[in-house]
Design a protein around this motif. Structure first.
Motif, PDB file in Angstrom:
ATOM      1  N   PRO A   1       0.558  -1.544  -0.176  1.00 59.56           N
ATOM      2  CA  PRO A   1      -0.410   0.065   0.339  1.00 59.56           C
ATOM      3  C   PRO A   1       0.832   1.096  -0.220  1.00 59.56           C
ATOM      4  O   PRO A   1       1.889   1.324   0.322  1.00 59.56           O
ATOM      5  N   GLU A   2       0.507   2.350  -0.607  1.00 62.71           N
ATOM      6  CA  GLU A   2       1.168   3.262  -0.937  1.00 62.71           C
ATOM      7  C   GLU A   2       0.510   4.454   0.635  1.00 62.71           C
ATOM      8  O   GLU A   2      -1.238   3.894   0.562  1.00 62.71           O
ATOM      9  N   GLY A   3       1.143   5.015   0.814  1.00 62.87           N
ATOM     10  CA  GLY A   3       0.485   6.389   2.073  1.00 62.87           C
ATOM     11  C   GLY A   3       1.268   6.551   3.444  1.00 62.87           C
ATOM     12  O   GLY A   3       2.968   5.879   3.269  1.00 62.87           O
ATOM     13  N   VAL A   4       2.090   7.320   3.781  1.00 66.95           N
ATOM     14  CA  VAL A   4       2.416   7.812   4.766  1.00 66.95           C
ATOM     15  C   VAL A   4       1.939   7.663   6.014  1.00 66.95           C
ATOM     16  O   VAL A   4       2.432   8.351   6.708  1.00 66.95           O
ATOM     17  N   VAL A   5       0.954   7.233   7.006  1.00 65.78           N
ATOM     18  CA  VAL A   5       0.579   7.095   7.920  1.00 65.78           C
ATOM     19  C   VAL A   5       0.016   5.365   7.848  1.00 65.78           C
ATOM     20  O   VAL A   5      -0.568   5.121   7.007  1.00 65.78           O
ATOM     21  N   GLY A   6       0.670   4.991   8.963  1.00 66.92           N
ATOM     22  CA  GLY A   6      -0.063   4.142   8.797  1.00 66.92           C
ATOM     23  C   GLY A   6       0.266   3.185  10.454  1.00 66.92           C
ATOM     24  O   GLY A   6       1.259   3.569  11.038  1.00 66.92           O
ATOM     25  N   ILE A   7      -0.460   1.741  10.667  1.00 66.50           N
ATOM     26  CA  ILE A   7       0.118   1.326  12.388  1.00 66.50           C
ATOM     27  C   ILE A   7       0.217  -0.019  12.018  1.00 66.50           C
ATOM     28  O   ILE A   7      -0.539  -1.100  11.034  1.00 66.50           O
ATOM     29  N   GLY A   8       0.771  -0.825  13.101  1.00 62.79           N
ATOM     30  CA  GLY A   8       1.197  -1.869  12.484  1.00 62.79           C
ATOM     31  C   GLY A   8       1.110  -3.442  13.402  1.00 62.79           C
ATOM     32  O   GLY A   8       1.469  -2.927  14.650  1.00 62.79           O
ATOM     33  N   HIS A   9       0.556  -4.657  13.738  1.00 64.41           N
ATOM     34  CA  HIS A   9       0.612  -5.405  14.415  1.00 64.41           C
ATOM     35  C   HIS A   9       1.051  -6.744  14.738  1.00 64.41           C
ATOM     36  O   HIS A   9       0.756  -7.213  13.473  1.00 64.41           O
ATOM     37  N   THR A  10       1.920  -7.533  15.278  1.00 68.85           N
ATOM     38  CA  THR A  10       2.698  -8.972  15.266  1.00 68.85           C
ATOM     39  C   THR A  10       1.880  -9.457  16.323  1.00 68.85           C
ATOM     40  O   THR A  10       1.740  -8.839  17.292  1.00 68.85           O
ATOM     41  N   ARG A  11       0.783 -10.384  16.564  1.00 72.38           N
ATOM     42  CA  ARG A  11      -0.751 -11.263  17.542  1.00 72.38           C
ATOM     43  C   ARG A  11       0.205 -11.623  18.658  1.00 72.38           C
ATOM     44  O   ARG A  11       1.031 -13.780  17.711  1.00 72.38           O
ATOM     45  N   TRP A  12      -0.301 -12.345  19.462  1.00 66.09           N
ATOM     46  CA  TRP A  12       0.255 -12.958  20.982  1.00 66.09           C
ATOM     47  C   TRP A  12      -0.944 -13.072  21.231  1.00 66.09           C
ATOM     48  O   TRP A  12      -1.569 -12.501  22.033  1.00 66.09           O
ATOM     49  N   ALA A  13      -2.047 -14.299  20.475  1.00 68.64           N
ATOM     50  CA  ALA A  13      -3.705 -13.883  21.436  1.00 68.64           C
ATOM     51  C   ALA A  13      -3.864 -14.558  22.306  1.00 68.64           C
ATOM     52  O   ALA A  13      -2.982 -15.202  23.063  1.00 68.64           O
ATOM     53  N   THR A  14      -4.908 -13.510  22.893  1.00 68.51           N
ATOM     54  CA  THR A  14      -5.310 -13.549  24.363  1.00 68.51           C
ATOM     55  C   THR A  14      -6.809 -14.562  24.379  1.00 68.51           C
ATOM     56  O   THR A  14      -7.363 -14.976  24.719  1.00 68.51           O
ATOM     57  N   HIS A  15      -7.924 -13.040  23.494  1.00 75.32           N
ATOM     58  CA  HIS A  15      -8.723 -13.899  23.822  1.00 75.32           C
ATOM     59  C   HIS A  15      -9.323 -13.781  21.828  1.00 75.32           C
ATOM     60  O   HIS A  15      -9.325 -12.747  20.913  1.00 75.32           O
TER      61      HIS A  15
END
Ligand code: M6R
Length: 623
Positions: free
Chosen positions: A63-77
């Motif tokens: 994706p093109e764009g200059v704002v973003g967030i990301g996450h790598t998960r260790w499941a709890t719920h």
């Protein structure tokens, strides 16, 4: 224990997000996702599995764009899946959120939002935060975040992004790490420093209760009321490897220090104020407002009441947690419990019927012997309960019912925080069963719950003064044999202490029930042999002292572990390490900590590879 990243600036956000998540993959790796704002739209991609699965999905369509967030998960719920992977959104995709932690009141919030017509797409606790944003939004992005924070209870580091406010990211912290990195014309957000260390060393380390409004050329920190907070820049001097270990020299040491939080997180789900309901069999058992509840256990309480035998089956450290669990269930719930090594259990034709409960404990949930034992137990008709740290693991999938420890990923081969969280879970399960079977009265239950809540702070206390342990490790780290003795629960902890020392320092260590020494082992006790004597069990204290005198009379060097306030032990031995006092059932959670540290510093003294001991693997997936 998830990893979080955020970017806002002039450059393409996606490469930073993926690079940052790669650095944080050790924090959680069951699914990952990113959200990037570009051309008035928010592009979201998620994938279950390791980060590579996400990278594959993004090949040729970054994706093109200059704002973003990301996450790598260790499941709890919610189990690992594309749907449960972060980021999560509200009904219309206007608010996007990533989260690390546990929103304790999410069920109540979810019911409220469902009643208002919100449409949920995942099983996570996190998604309520996005819908709350939608529900409470009044045109002021940061102000609405503050309103949301007032509604949620629990622990979090959260990063919010909004389609209507692409010029800012807003993040907030409570009981989980969060750092904002200062760049030039760009700023970064991360749960941990390794994600941003190759971009900037100037950071704001957020404190609990703080909110950061992050724009490409400014960062404003406020409290949850929106009042500005004066914050000092923290310049990171760690190298990338040290940053990954949170500044600790080894993962093992980091994980030892994570125990108070891991225990708090594991208890969180089970000690709460809850209305008993027909569906979850929750039971109110203390009248101070706290209750032990097991909403995840879908068995009819009648079954738990009428069990006539329990087997606890596990390997290694998890087996040692099972030995403590036997004490808990027998003492509190008055049920007969046998503890078996998984590699033995399935070959010994165990006596099992439909009134038998078999509990399988495994940090990884992938230990081959434990899995095979569970299959055998099911074949013989027993009900199976898994206690594991990994959501979606093979053991969790195979079991009739599952309870999770919330220790976060354990990376060092030597198990530490997994053990203490297993003990906490076993204790709460035993207390829950005791209530169902009416084997413990309300006063005692109330007393135990209140002592239980103090354990995390007491472990922190135990971790503050490690100098005597270091000194002892340096003095005796080159001895080739060490003995651990204790009675009752002290013996169970002695076994775990000896295993820790063996596996990482390669010192030959043996644990004995103190009363058993005279039946053979005493022959090995000669001048100068180190003996670690645990003497915290009040019900057998005098007998333990007699056994300690036996080894001292053979000129052993005796180091004792006692509860604070004990003035007796120091009269007989060379040195005493004290842990805070609590009930004798709960004290193993404290006594194990100096033993973990002792093993750690002995291994350091001997120059061993602490996190990766020879011949061992973190998860043993072969028979
Ligand atoms: O993942 P599990 O809990 O099933 O692992 C069991 C044992 O292999 C493990 O506890 C092992 O003994 C540890 N290395 C001890 O520190």
């Amino acid at each position: 224990m998830c990893g979080i990243v955020g970017y806002i600036g002039d450059k393409s956000a996606a490469p930073f997000l993926l690079d940052g998540l790669t650095k944080l993959e050790y924090r959680g790796y069951d699914s990952a996702g990113i959200a990037v704002y570009g051309d008035g739209n928010i592009f979201i991609e998620k994938a279950v599995g390791r980060l590579n699965a996400l990278k594959e999905k993004l090949k040729g369509r970054m994706p093109e764009g200059v704002v973003g967030i990301g996450h790598t998960r260790w499941a709890t719920h919610g189990r690992p899946s594309d749907r449960n992977a972060h980021p999560h959104t509200d009904c219309h995709g206007n608010f996007i959120v990533v989260h690390n932690g546990i929103i304790e009141n999410y069920m109540a919030l979810k019911e409220e939002l469902l009643a208002k017509g919100h449409n949920f797409t995942s099983e996570t606790d996190t998604e309520v935060a996005a819908h709350l944003m939608e529900d409470l939004y009044d045109g002021d992005f940061a102000g609405t975040v503050c309103k949301v924070l007032k509604r949620i209870e629990g622990s979090y580091s959260l990063v919010f992004m909004s389609k209507d406010h692409p010029e800012e990211l807003i993040c907030a912290k409570q009981d989980n790490p969060l750092v904002v990195g200062l760049g030039e014309g760009e700023n970064f957000i991360a749960s941990d420093i390794p994600a941003i260390i190759n971009k900037t060393r100037s950071t704001y380390i957020l404190n609990d209760g703080e909110v950061a409004i992050v724009k490409k050329d400014s960062i404003t920190i406020t409290d949850r009321e929106g009042k500005p907070v004066n914050k000092k820049i923290f310049n990171v001097s760690w190298n990338a490897e040290a940053a990954e270990k949170g500044g600790y020299e080894h993962f093992m040491l980091k994980e030892i220090h994570e125990q108070p939080k891991a225990i708090r997180d594991t208890m969180r789900g089970f000690i709460k104020q809850i209305r008993p309901s027909k569906n979850n069999h929750a039971e109110r058992i203390a009248s101070d407002g706290s209750s032990i509840v097991f909403p995840e256990l879908k068995w009819d309480p009648e079954f738990l009441r009428n069990i006539d035998k329990v087997y606890i089956v596990a390997c290694g450290t998890a087996y040692h947690a099972g030995l403590v669990g036997k004490f808990y269930i027998e003492k509190l719930a008055r049920m007969l419990v046998e503890v078996d090594l998984a590699s033995e259990f399935r070959y010994r034709d165990p006596i099992i019927d439909n009134k038998t409960l078999t509990i399988f404990i495994s940090q990884s949930g992938e230990t081959s012997d434990t899995l095979a034992a569970m299959k055998e137990s099911k074949r013989l008709g027993a009900k199976t309960l898994a206690i594991t740290n990994v959501i979606g693991s093979s053991l969790a999938r195979e079991a009739d019912q599952v309870l999770y420890t919330i220790a976060g990923p354990e990376i060092a081969v030597a198990s530490t925080k997994a053990y203490t969280t297993q003990l906490i879970l076993m204790f709460m399960l035993a207390l829950y069963m005791a209530q169902l079977r009416k084997t413990v009265n309300e006063d005692r239950t109330r007393e135990l719950i209140s002592l239980l809540k103090k354990i995390p702070a007491q472990i922190s206390e135990t971790l503050t003064d490690v100098d005597p342990i270091k000194t002892f490790a340096r003095s005796y780290g080159f001895n080739e044999h060490v003995f651990y003795i204790g009675r009752s629960l002290d013996y169970c902890v002695a076994l775990e202490g000896a295993l820790k020392l063996k596996e990482i320092s390669y010192i030959h260590a043996e644990a004995y029930a103190a009363g058993e020494l005279k039946h053979g082992t005493l022959a090995l006790i000669v001048e100068g042999v180190p003996v670690i004597a645990l003497a915290t069990q009040k019900s057998v204290y005098d007998k333990t002292i007699s056994n300690i005198k036996e080894v001292k009379a053979r000129d052993a060097v005796v180091i004792g572990i006692a509860a604070a306030g004990d003035t007796e032990l120091e009269k007989y031995i060379d040195h005493v390490m004290y842990v805070p006092d609590t009930d004798e059932l709960l004290i193993p959670l404290l006594t194990v900590v100096p033993l973990q540290l002792l093993a750690y510093y002995a291994a350091i003294t001997r120059g061993c590879d602490v996190d990766k001991p020879r011949n061992l693997a973190k998860s043993v997936t072969v028979e």
